[in-house]
Write a protein that holds these residues in place. Structure first.
Motif, PDB file in Angstrom:
ATOM      1  N   GLY A  61      38.784  24.384  18.742  1.00 50.90           N
ATOM      2  CA  GLY A  61      40.031  24.235  19.166  1.00 50.90           C
ATOM      3  C   GLY A  61      40.082  25.047  20.483  1.00 50.90           C
ATOM      4  N   ALA A  62      39.482  25.998  20.559  1.00 50.43           N
ATOM      5  CA  ALA A  62      39.523  26.960  21.983  1.00 50.43           C
ATOM      6  C   ALA A  62      38.961  25.955  23.151  1.00 50.43           C
ATOM      7  CB  ALA A  62      38.793  28.136  21.818  1.00 50.43           C
ATOM      8  N   VAL A  63      37.734  25.387  22.635  1.00 49.15           N
ATOM      9  CA  VAL A  63      37.096  24.616  23.884  1.00 49.15           C
ATOM     10  C   VAL A  63      38.001  23.346  24.082  1.00 49.15           C
ATOM     11  CG1 VAL A  63      34.989  23.124  24.260  1.00 49.15           C
ATOM     12  CG2 VAL A  63      35.049  25.378  23.270  1.00 49.15           C
ATOM     13  N   MET A  64      38.842  22.796  23.207  1.00 47.34           N
ATOM     14  CA  MET A  64      39.320  21.763  23.273  1.00 47.34           C
ATOM     15  C   MET A  64      40.486  21.983  24.328  1.00 47.34           C
ATOM     16  SD  MET A  64      41.656  19.545  20.544  1.00 47.34           S
ATOM     17  CE  MET A  64      42.851  20.808  20.352  1.00 47.34           C
ATOM     18  N   PHE A  65      41.356  23.063  24.096  1.00 48.73           N
ATOM     19  CA  PHE A  65      42.426  23.265  24.953  1.00 48.73           C
ATOM     20  C   PHE A  65      41.721  23.874  26.361  1.00 48.73           C
ATOM     21  CE2 PHE A  65      44.578  23.492  20.892  1.00 48.73           C
ATOM     22  CZ  PHE A  65      45.796  23.123  21.479  1.00 48.73           C
ATOM     23  N   SER A  66      40.744  24.502  26.434  1.00 49.77           N
ATOM     24  CA  SER A  66      40.166  24.599  27.675  1.00 49.77           C
ATOM     25  C   SER A  66      39.774  23.591  28.690  1.00 49.77           C
ATOM     26  CB  SER A  66      38.916  25.543  27.526  1.00 49.77           C
ATOM     27  OG  SER A  66      39.390  26.704  27.037  1.00 49.77           O
ATOM     28  N   ALA A  67      39.160  22.641  27.890  1.00 52.23           N
ATOM     29  CA  ALA A  67      39.064  21.196  28.412  1.00 52.23           C
ATOM     30  C   ALA A  67      40.373  20.586  28.822  1.00 52.23           C
ATOM     31  CB  ALA A  67      38.206  20.255  27.311  1.00 52.23           C
ATOM     32  N   ILE A  68      41.032  20.214  28.369  1.00 49.04           N
ATOM     33  CA  ILE A  68      42.520  19.788  28.573  1.00 49.04           C
ATOM     34  C   ILE A  68      42.921  20.427  29.661  1.00 49.04           C
ATOM     35  CG2 ILE A  68      44.872  19.111  27.639  1.00 49.04           C
ATOM     36  CD1 ILE A  68      43.644  18.848  24.635  1.00 49.04           C
ATOM     37  N   ALA A  69      42.920  21.792  29.846  1.00 45.02           N
ATOM     38  CA  ALA A  69      43.548  22.559  30.997  1.00 45.02           C
ATOM     39  C   ALA A  69      42.915  22.157  32.266  1.00 45.02           C
ATOM     40  CB  ALA A  69      43.641  23.961  30.601  1.00 45.02           C
ATOM     41  N   LEU A  70      41.692  22.236  31.936  1.00 43.07           N
ATOM     42  CA  LEU A  70      40.731  21.847  33.035  1.00 43.07           C
ATOM     43  C   LEU A  70      41.013  20.532  33.555  1.00 43.07           C
ATOM     44  CD1 LEU A  70      38.278  22.533  35.014  1.00 43.07           C
ATOM     45  CD2 LEU A  70      36.617  21.592  33.202  1.00 43.07           C
ATOM     46  N   ALA A  71      40.978  19.451  32.747  1.00 44.75           N
ATOM     47  CA  ALA A  71      41.388  18.067  33.188  1.00 44.75           C
ATOM     48  C   ALA A  71      42.794  18.163  33.884  1.00 44.75           C
ATOM     49  CB  ALA A  71      41.341  17.347  31.779  1.00 44.75           C
ATOM     50  N   ILE A  72      43.638  18.690  33.351  1.00 47.51           N
ATOM     51  CA  ILE A  72      44.899  18.831  34.278  1.00 47.51           C
ATOM     52  C   ILE A  72      45.063  19.368  35.310  1.00 47.51           C
ATOM     53  CG2 ILE A  72      47.332  20.009  34.053  1.00 47.51           C
ATOM     54  CD1 ILE A  72      47.287  19.699  30.931  1.00 47.51           C
ATOM     55  N   GLN A  73      44.033  20.460  35.588  1.00 46.55           N
ATOM     56  CA  GLN A  73      43.785  21.101  36.941  1.00 46.55           C
ATOM     57  C   GLN A  73      43.091  20.300  37.883  1.00 46.55           C
ATOM     58  OE1 GLN A  73      41.980  24.596  35.230  1.00 46.55           O
ATOM     59  NE2 GLN A  73      43.760  25.718  34.790  1.00 46.55           N
ATOM     60  N   VAL A  74      42.177  19.571  37.235  1.00 46.07           N
ATOM     61  CA  VAL A  74      41.176  18.577  38.314  1.00 46.07           C
ATOM     62  C   VAL A  74      42.140  17.637  38.903  1.00 46.07           C
ATOM     63  CG1 VAL A  74      39.591  16.872  38.266  1.00 46.07           C
ATOM     64  CG2 VAL A  74      39.110  18.926  37.110  1.00 46.07           C
ATOM     65  N   VAL A  75      43.123  16.911  37.763  1.00 43.69           N
ATOM     66  CA  VAL A  75      43.966  15.747  38.420  1.00 43.69           C
ATOM     67  C   VAL A  75      45.015  16.483  39.379  1.00 43.69           C
ATOM     68  CG1 VAL A  75      45.987  14.389  37.739  1.00 43.69           C
ATOM     69  CG2 VAL A  75      43.553  14.217  36.492  1.00 43.69           C
ATOM     70  N   ALA A  76      45.562  17.608  39.018  1.00 45.72           N
ATOM     71  CA  ALA A  76      46.612  18.280  39.656  1.00 45.72           C
ATOM     72  C   ALA A  76      46.063  18.581  41.069  1.00 45.72           C
ATOM     73  CB  ALA A  76      47.229  19.397  39.007  1.00 45.72           C
ATOM     74  N   CYS A  77      44.752  19.101  41.220  1.00 42.84           N
ATOM     75  CA  CYS A  77      44.114  19.593  42.424  1.00 42.84           C
ATOM     76  C   CYS A  77      43.904  18.255  43.341  1.00 42.84           C
ATOM     77  CB  CYS A  77      42.663  20.267  42.222  1.00 42.84           C
ATOM     78  SG  CYS A  77      42.831  21.796  41.599  1.00 42.84           S
ATOM     79  N   ALA A  78      43.358  17.026  42.886  1.00 41.73           N
ATOM     80  CA  ALA A  78      43.477  15.945  43.506  1.00 41.73           C
ATOM     81  C   ALA A  78      44.517  15.486  44.053  1.00 41.73           C
ATOM     82  CB  ALA A  78      42.733  14.853  42.464  1.00 41.73           C
ATOM     83  N   ALA A  79      45.592  15.838  43.411  1.00 36.79           N
ATOM     84  CA  ALA A  79      46.951  15.283  43.818  1.00 36.79           C
ATOM     85  C   ALA A  79      47.659  16.408  44.825  1.00 36.79           C
ATOM     86  CB  ALA A  79      48.149  15.047  42.784  1.00 36.79           C
ATOM     87  N   LEU A  80      47.486  17.603  44.587  1.00 32.70           N
ATOM     88  CA  LEU A  80      48.281  18.793  45.558  1.00 32.70           C
ATOM     89  C   LEU A  80      47.406  19.079  46.586  1.00 32.70           C
ATOM     90  CD1 LEU A  80      49.747  20.479  42.503  1.00 32.70           C
ATOM     91  CD2 LEU A  80      50.880  19.023  44.070  1.00 32.70           C
ATOM     92  N   ILE A  81      46.067  19.327  46.555  1.00 29.69           N
ATOM     93  CA  ILE A  81      45.228  19.978  47.661  1.00 29.69           C
ATOM     94  C   ILE A  81      45.419  19.160  49.102  1.00 29.69           C
ATOM     95  CG2 ILE A  81      42.843  20.387  48.572  1.00 29.69           C
ATOM     96  CD1 ILE A  81      42.525  21.539  45.582  1.00 29.69           C
ATOM     97  N   PRO A  82      45.016  17.722  49.014  1.00 25.48           N
ATOM     98  CA  PRO A  82      45.341  17.154  50.119  1.00 25.48           C
ATOM     99  C   PRO A  82      46.527  17.378  50.918  1.00 25.48           C
ATOM    100  CG  PRO A  82      44.488  15.685  48.383  1.00 25.48           C
ATOM    101  CD  PRO A  82      44.889  16.899  47.841  1.00 25.48           C
ATOM    102  N   ARG A  83      47.535  17.472  50.215  1.00 25.86           N
ATOM    103  CA  ARG A  83      48.999  17.568  50.949  1.00 25.86           C
ATOM    104  C   ARG A  83      49.358  18.980  51.113  1.00 25.86           C
ATOM    105  NH1 ARG A  83      54.670  15.043  50.847  1.00 25.86           N
ATOM    106  NH2 ARG A  83      55.519  16.730  52.164  1.00 25.86           N
ATOM    107  N   PHE A  84      48.926  19.978  50.286  1.00 26.41           N
ATOM    108  CA  PHE A  84      49.338  21.534  50.167  1.00 26.41           C
ATOM    109  C   PHE A  84      48.362  22.315  50.613  1.00 26.41           C
ATOM    110  CE2 PHE A  84      52.576  19.198  47.860  1.00 26.41           C
ATOM    111  CZ  PHE A  84      53.639  19.274  48.367  1.00 26.41           C
TER     112      PHE A  84
END
Length: 112
Positions: A61-84
């Motif tokens: 469970g701990a690893v699953m939640f870490s992986a989900i958070a990382l996936a959200i962060q990767v997608v959000a980084c791809a969307a937000l870093i180029p602009r901000f």
């Protein structure tokens, strides 16, 4: 306790902290520090919950939640870093931790 106190202080005092520490030329970095401060609270709480899960033998469970958070962060980084830029990266990290706070809380409370 330190994280609970430091997080809002970092977010509220970001501008003077950056100016005092690095000088006026770096004042634009304050917005990144605000997002880091806001993301610190869910990061600390999530980390403590994951340690508890490890202690209970619920590593999956701990690893699953870490992986989900990382996936959200990767997608959000791809969307937000180029602009901000750096503030977008800081926001992406905060968003990933914040998104996992409630589901991880419920999972940690449930007994396997």
């Amino acid at each position: 306790i330190f994280g609970a106190v430091a997080a809002p202080l970092i977010a509220l005092l970001a501008v003077p902290l950056v100016r005092i520490t690095y000088g006026e030329d770096f004042s634009a970095a304050a917005s990144s520090l605000v997002w880091i401060g806001l993301g610190l609270w869910p990061f600390v709480v999530n980390s403590a919950r994951k340690v508890g899960l490890y202690a209970e033998g619920r590593e999956r469970g701990a690893v699953m939640f870490s992986a989900i958070a990382l996936a959200i962060q990767v997608v959000a980084c791809a969307a937000l870093i180029p602009r901000f830029g750096a503030p977008g990266a800081a926001l992406a990290i905060a968003a990933g931790e914040a998104a996992m706070w409630w589901p991880l809380r419920n999972y940690a409370r449930a007994r396997s």
